[in-house]
Scaffold this motif. Structure first.
Motif, PDB file in Angstrom:
ATOM      1  N   GLN A   6      12.715 -22.859 -19.393  1.00  0.00           N
ATOM      2  CA  GLN A   6      14.029 -22.508 -20.289  1.00  0.00           C
ATOM      3  C   GLN A   6      13.236 -21.029 -20.273  1.00  0.00           C
ATOM      4  O   GLN A   6      13.856 -20.054 -20.557  1.00  0.00           O
ATOM      5  CB  GLN A   6      13.954 -23.179 -20.843  1.00  0.00           C
ATOM      6  N   THR A   7      12.440 -21.464 -21.462  1.00  0.00           N
ATOM      7  CA  THR A   7      11.159 -19.805 -21.736  1.00  0.00           C
ATOM      8  C   THR A   7      11.273 -18.926 -21.229  1.00  0.00           C
ATOM      9  O   THR A   7      11.312 -17.988 -21.033  1.00  0.00           O
ATOM     10  CB  THR A   7      10.214 -20.138 -22.247  1.00  0.00           C
ATOM     11  N   ILE A  22      15.471 -20.152 -28.456  1.00  0.00           N
ATOM     12  CA  ILE A  22      14.931 -21.220 -28.622  1.00  0.00           C
ATOM     13  C   ILE A  22      15.273 -21.689 -30.627  1.00  0.00           C
ATOM     14  O   ILE A  22      14.675 -20.267 -30.829  1.00  0.00           O
ATOM     15  CB  ILE A  22      13.348 -21.424 -28.343  1.00  0.00           C
ATOM     16  N   VAL A  23      15.014 -22.082 -30.995  1.00  0.00           N
ATOM     17  CA  VAL A  23      15.496 -22.480 -31.999  1.00  0.00           C
ATOM     18  C   VAL A  23      14.792 -24.054 -32.609  1.00  0.00           C
ATOM     19  O   VAL A  23      14.643 -24.729 -31.347  1.00  0.00           O
ATOM     20  CB  VAL A  23      16.874 -22.604 -33.052  1.00  0.00           C
ATOM     21  N   SER A  24      14.292 -24.065 -34.010  1.00  0.00           N
ATOM     22  CA  SER A  24      13.599 -25.105 -33.990  1.00  0.00           C
ATOM     23  C   SER A  24      14.815 -26.978 -34.361  1.00  0.00           C
ATOM     24  O   SER A  24      15.480 -26.420 -35.670  1.00  0.00           O
ATOM     25  CB  SER A  24      12.725 -24.909 -34.720  1.00  0.00           C
ATOM     26  N   THR A  25      15.272 -27.701 -33.700  1.00  0.00           N
ATOM     27  CA  THR A  25      16.128 -28.894 -34.601  1.00  0.00           C
ATOM     28  C   THR A  25      15.167 -30.049 -34.915  1.00  0.00           C
ATOM     29  O   THR A  25      14.108 -30.543 -34.003  1.00  0.00           O
ATOM     30  CB  THR A  25      16.780 -29.167 -32.948  1.00  0.00           C
ATOM     31  N   ARG A  85       7.476 -30.817 -30.955  1.00  0.00           N
ATOM     32  CA  ARG A  85       7.594 -31.597 -29.531  1.00  0.00           C
ATOM     33  C   ARG A  85       8.365 -30.431 -28.689  1.00  0.00           C
ATOM     34  O   ARG A  85       9.665 -29.671 -28.922  1.00  0.00           O
ATOM     35  CB  ARG A  85       8.099 -32.772 -29.917  1.00  0.00           C
ATOM     36  N   LEU A  86       7.693 -30.604 -27.384  1.00  0.00           N
ATOM     37  CA  LEU A  86       8.980 -29.809 -26.334  1.00  0.00           C
ATOM     38  C   LEU A  86       9.327 -30.811 -25.508  1.00  0.00           C
ATOM     39  O   LEU A  86       9.169 -31.457 -24.724  1.00  0.00           O
ATOM     40  CB  LEU A  86       7.579 -28.945 -25.689  1.00  0.00           C
ATOM     41  N   ALA A 118      16.598 -24.739 -26.437  1.00  0.00           N
ATOM     42  CA  ALA A 118      16.598 -23.900 -26.591  1.00  0.00           C
ATOM     43  C   ALA A 118      19.078 -24.017 -26.558  1.00  0.00           C
ATOM     44  O   ALA A 118      19.351 -24.960 -26.491  1.00  0.00           O
ATOM     45  CB  ALA A 118      17.116 -23.933 -24.617  1.00  0.00           C
ATOM     46  N   ARG A 119      18.704 -23.102 -27.051  1.00  0.00           N
ATOM     47  CA  ARG A 119      20.372 -23.162 -28.159  1.00  0.00           C
ATOM     48  C   ARG A 119      21.231 -22.376 -27.161  1.00  0.00           C
ATOM     49  O   ARG A 119      22.423 -22.431 -26.938  1.00  0.00           O
ATOM     50  CB  ARG A 119      20.084 -22.329 -29.514  1.00  0.00           C
ATOM     51  N   ALA A 120      20.212 -21.211 -26.488  1.00  0.00           N
ATOM     52  CA  ALA A 120      21.520 -20.726 -25.101  1.00  0.00           C
ATOM     53  C   ALA A 120      20.512 -19.795 -24.752  1.00  0.00           C
ATOM     54  O   ALA A 120      18.794 -19.759 -24.583  1.00  0.00           O
ATOM     55  CB  ALA A 120      22.003 -19.416 -25.838  1.00  0.00           C
TER      56      ALA A 120
END
Length: 231
Positions: A15-16, A22-25, A7-8, A31-33
């Motif tokens: 952001q990219t 980018i990390v999976s949550t 899911r995005l 976006a982690r940072a």
């Protein structure tokens, strides 16, 4: 068993394009940072940061039995209209929009657990109750930092004085000419506002807020900064 689809956020491409980490949550790409995590944290602590929370669980609970259901199942107390409660055990905020309409913003991936709990309780409750998963239909942004109120007041006509819009207050209003839900949910040491609305408007609102806060040294921030300064 087939894996769940990724899911995005509606802001994923933005952001990219600027090199976000980018990390999976849960099933989301988050976006982690967006830049230097240290710089992001410093900016949000001293000025104002803008974060994407669109992956958070979002649930609407409606009906004449909704208030009693939420009191017995999650909050433990009745909410006045325009009041927000933070339920730490569940990691969520409940906002009372009307006496019969409530909005829940919860941690990423918790929507199924919340909906199951609410529907199970509703089966034994009196009164009409409807529980709707709005996670994929809505976006959430977070303005956080000492200048968050100043930035928001530039695109929204509400009175943000402490006497009218204190911590744990919810209001619905136009933000940049778009109907949005605003929840004041302050961070550990700084003011913070969740701004939630239709997914299709998220990118426009993101860019508009960044422009409104440009002279306030606003910076887009990732989830690491949110975790450090907010929840």
């Amino acid at each position: 068993m087939n894996p769940q689809p990724t899911r995005l956020s509606p802001l994923y491409n933005i952001q990219t394009s600027v090199g976000a980490t980018i990390v999976s949550t849960d099933t989301w790409q988050v976006a982690r940072a967006i830049g230097s995590a240290a710089d992001e944290r410093a900016t949000a602590t001293a000025h104002v940061g803008l974060a994407d929370l669109s992956d958070r669980a979002k649930i609407m609970v409606e009906g004449d039995g909704a208030a009693a259901l939420l009191q017995s199942t999650l909050s433990g107390s009745m909410l006045a209209v325009n009041e927000v409660t933070h339920v730490a055990d569940w990691g969520l905020y409940i906002a009372s929009l009307r006496r019969d309409r409530f909005y829940i913003s919860g941690v990423t991936g918790s929507e199924s657990k919340l909906i199951d709990a609410l529907n199970a309780a509703a089966a034994n409750a009196t009164g009409l109750i409807t529980v709707t998963d709005a996670t994929d239909a809505r976006a959430e942004l977070l303005l956080i930092g000492p200048s968050a109120t100043t930035c928001l007041s530039r695109v929204c006509g509400l009175d943000f004085h402490e006497s009218h819009f204190s911590n744990l207050t919810a209001k619905q209003s136009s933000v940049a000419k778009i109907r949005q839900l605003l929840l004041r949910c302050d961070g550990k040491t700084v003011p913070a506002y969740i701004i939630g609305g239709g997914r299709s408007y998220a990118a426009y609102l993101w860019e508009t807020l960044l422009e409104a806060g440009h002279d306030l040294s606003m910076q887009a921030v990732g989830r690491q900064t949110v975790e450090d300064l907010w929840r």
